[in-house]
Design a protein around this motif. Structure first.
Motif, PDB file in Angstrom:
ATOM      1  N   PRO A  83       0.843  -1.197   0.000  1.00 33.72           N
ATOM      2  CA  PRO A  83       0.000   0.000   0.000  1.00 33.72           C
ATOM      3  C   PRO A  83       0.879   1.248   0.000  1.00 33.72           C
ATOM      4  O   PRO A  83       1.923   1.274   0.667  1.00 33.72           O
ATOM      5  CB  PRO A  83      -0.799  -0.137   1.308  1.00 33.72           C
ATOM      6  CG  PRO A  83      -0.795  -1.603   1.599  1.00 33.72           C
ATOM      7  CD  PRO A  83       0.545  -2.100   1.125  1.00 33.72           C
ATOM      8  N   TRP A  84       0.458   2.260  -0.733  1.00 30.42           N
ATOM      9  CA  TRP A  84       1.304   3.447  -0.920  1.00 30.42           C
ATOM     10  C   TRP A  84       1.754   4.060   0.401  1.00 30.42           C
ATOM     11  O   TRP A  84       2.938   4.352   0.594  1.00 30.42           O
ATOM     12  CB  TRP A  84       0.564   4.488  -1.748  1.00 30.42           C
ATOM     13  CG  TRP A  84       1.331   5.761  -1.897  1.00 30.42           C
ATOM     14  CD1 TRP A  84       1.060   6.969  -1.335  1.00 30.42           C
ATOM     15  CD2 TRP A  84       2.541   5.944  -2.644  1.00 30.42           C
ATOM     16  NE1 TRP A  84       2.010   7.901  -1.692  1.00 30.42           N
ATOM     17  CE2 TRP A  84       2.931   7.289  -2.493  1.00 30.42           C
ATOM     18  CE3 TRP A  84       3.323   5.097  -3.431  1.00 30.42           C
ATOM     19  CZ2 TRP A  84       4.073   7.808  -3.097  1.00 30.42           C
ATOM     20  CZ3 TRP A  84       4.455   5.618  -4.029  1.00 30.42           C
ATOM     21  CH2 TRP A  84       4.817   6.953  -3.858  1.00 30.42           C
ATOM     22  N   LYS A  85       0.833   4.273   1.300  1.00 34.84           N
ATOM     23  CA  LYS A  85       1.162   4.932   2.566  1.00 34.84           C
ATOM     24  C   LYS A  85       2.187   4.126   3.353  1.00 34.84           C
ATOM     25  O   LYS A  85       3.095   4.681   3.981  1.00 34.84           O
ATOM     26  CB  LYS A  85      -0.101   5.143   3.394  1.00 34.84           C
ATOM     27  CG  LYS A  85       0.078   6.124   4.552  1.00 34.84           C
ATOM     28  CD  LYS A  85      -1.251   6.498   5.158  1.00 34.84           C
ATOM     29  CE  LYS A  85      -1.060   7.558   6.235  1.00 34.84           C
ATOM     30  NZ  LYS A  85      -2.383   7.963   6.830  1.00 34.84           N
ATOM     31  N   ARG A  86       2.072   2.803   3.306  1.00 32.37           N
ATOM     32  CA  ARG A  86       3.027   1.950   4.010  1.00 32.37           C
ATOM     33  C   ARG A  86       4.418   2.070   3.380  1.00 32.37           C
ATOM     34  O   ARG A  86       5.434   2.086   4.079  1.00 32.37           O
ATOM     35  CB  ARG A  86       2.572   0.493   3.969  1.00 32.37           C
ATOM     36  CG  ARG A  86       3.441  -0.449   4.807  1.00 32.37           C
ATOM     37  CD  ARG A  86       3.006  -1.899   4.634  1.00 32.37           C
ATOM     38  NE  ARG A  86       1.604  -2.081   4.972  1.00 32.37           N
ATOM     39  CZ  ARG A  86       0.928  -3.210   4.740  1.00 32.37           C
ATOM     40  NH1 ARG A  86       1.536  -4.240   4.152  1.00 32.37           N
ATOM     41  NH2 ARG A  86      -0.344  -3.308   5.072  1.00 32.37           N
ATOM     42  N   GLY A  87       4.469   2.184   2.061  1.00 30.00           N
ATOM     43  CA  GLY A  87       5.755   2.344   1.382  1.00 30.00           C
ATOM     44  C   GLY A  87       6.436   3.651   1.746  1.00 30.00           C
ATOM     45  O   GLY A  87       7.648   3.689   2.008  1.00 30.00           O
ATOM     46  N   VAL A  88       5.659   4.737   1.778  1.00 31.42           N
ATOM     47  CA  VAL A  88       6.210   6.042   2.160  1.00 31.42           C
ATOM     48  C   VAL A  88       6.734   5.993   3.597  1.00 31.42           C
ATOM     49  O   VAL A  88       7.834   6.482   3.891  1.00 31.42           O
ATOM     50  CB  VAL A  88       5.144   7.150   2.015  1.00 31.42           C
ATOM     51  CG1 VAL A  88       5.667   8.482   2.575  1.00 31.42           C
ATOM     52  CG2 VAL A  88       4.746   7.320   0.554  1.00 31.42           C
ATOM     53  N   ASP A  89       5.953   5.396   4.485  1.00 27.21           N
ATOM     54  CA  ASP A  89       6.369   5.301   5.890  1.00 27.21           C
ATOM     55  C   ASP A  89       7.640   4.461   6.045  1.00 27.21           C
ATOM     56  O   ASP A  89       8.484   4.753   6.899  1.00 27.21           O
ATOM     57  CB  ASP A  89       5.243   4.703   6.736  1.00 27.21           C
ATOM     58  CG  ASP A  89       4.069   5.665   6.932  1.00 27.21           C
ATOM     59  OD1 ASP A  89       4.275   6.874   6.703  1.00 27.21           O
ATOM     60  OD2 ASP A  89       2.975   5.207   7.278  1.00 27.21           O
ATOM     61  N   ALA A  90       7.790   3.424   5.224  1.00 23.74           N
ATOM     62  CA  ALA A  90       8.981   2.568   5.303  1.00 23.74           C
ATOM     63  C   ALA A  90      10.240   3.358   4.970  1.00 23.74           C
ATOM     64  O   ALA A  90      11.278   3.197   5.624  1.00 23.74           O
ATOM     65  CB  ALA A  90       8.831   1.371   4.369  1.00 23.74           C
TER      66      ALA A  90
END
Length: 272
Positions: A83-90
């Motif tokens: 999921p996009w938001k999870r990728g940014v947070d990573a």
């Protein structure tokens, strides 16, 4: 002693076979890729990157895979859907190396730098229901209720005028999972407008016509164009012992991407 003498004097066909074996073994060792590189990829951004029947597909996925093939002797590249938001947070936490496909946002995402060669220029646009519009949001007096605007989680794609309108409570933001869920809410009047890449929205509308044939999508109208931005592979800015290959990988990937697009341009030219 005799066995040692036999080894030293070993010649003829057996020696040739041995040398050939050693030669090809050496080539295999040298050609073995040096690193395994994981690139996180938005798993719900059709037509650019999305899951279809459990497989990661899309226009950006195709381009990056072609580039990855060109540098496969040095790098094994894995495209990992998230999921996009999870990728940014990573990347914000420094856990992962790269993310596909962010826009350049140096101030908003200071933890991402540099960016790859551009993959494509996207047109960020609002689609709205007939009784709502963001075209002249700067001139609208304070409304009785704000315009409800849907966005994909982690994608706040606003220009200065919309940021000001949000601060003035002229618009209210609703984060939803992905493009399809936003379009569905727009069609059901649960939000007034939806902002995303133009072709992502049009692709989503086409998909929803097939999956939800009884949902009326005919009233959705193209509205304000927010801006145009190029999409990239974005890399973790902070130096990390986890990714000692960073500089070389970026150089190799950029060169490979350029070659992929040069080949595509040549094919398009030949087809005309």
């Amino acid at each position: 002693m005799e066995s040692s003498w036999q080894i030293i004097q070993w010649n003829g066909p057996k020696r040739i076979v041995f040398l050939l074996f050693a030669f090809f073994f050496t080539i295999q060792v040298v050609a073995k890729p040096s690193y395994r590189v994981v690139i996180l990829v938005d798993d719900s951004y059709p037509p650019y990157s999305y899951l279809k029947d459990g497989e990661l597909v899309g226009l950006y996925v195709d381009v990056v895979r072609q580039a990855a093939d060109l540098i496969s002797e040095k790098y094994i590249i894995e495209l990992q859907p998230v999921p996009w938001k999870r990728g940014v947070d990573a990347l914000r936490r420094g856990e992962d190396f790269a993310l596909l496909p962010p826009y350049k946002n140096v101030q908003g995402r200071s933890f991402i730098w540099p960016y790859s060669e551009p993959l494509h220029e996207e047109v960020i646009q609002a689609f709205c229901n007939p009784n709502s519009s963001l075209l002249k949001i700067e001139n609208i007096e304070y409304p009785l209720k704000p315009i409800n605007v849907g966005i994909n989680a982690g994608y706040l794609l606003f220009d200065q005028a919309l940021n000001t309108a949000m601060e003035q409570n002229k618009i209210k933001i609703w984060e939803n999972k992905d493009t399809l869920s936003n379009i569905l809410k727009l069609a059901k009047n649960r939000i007034d407008c939806y902002i995303n890449d133009k072709w992502a929205i049009l692709s989503g509308i086409k998909a929803l016509k097939k999956s939800h044939p009884f949902v009326d999508l005919s009233q959705l109208q193209q509205d304000r164009i927010i801006f145009k931005r190029t999409a990239h592979i974005g890399y973790l800015k902070a130096p990390s012992e986890k990714f000692p290959f960073k500089d070389d990988f970026i150089k190799e990937m950029d060169a490979a991407l350029k070659l992929v697009f040069e080949r595509r341009t040549q094919i398009d030219s030949d087809d005309k």
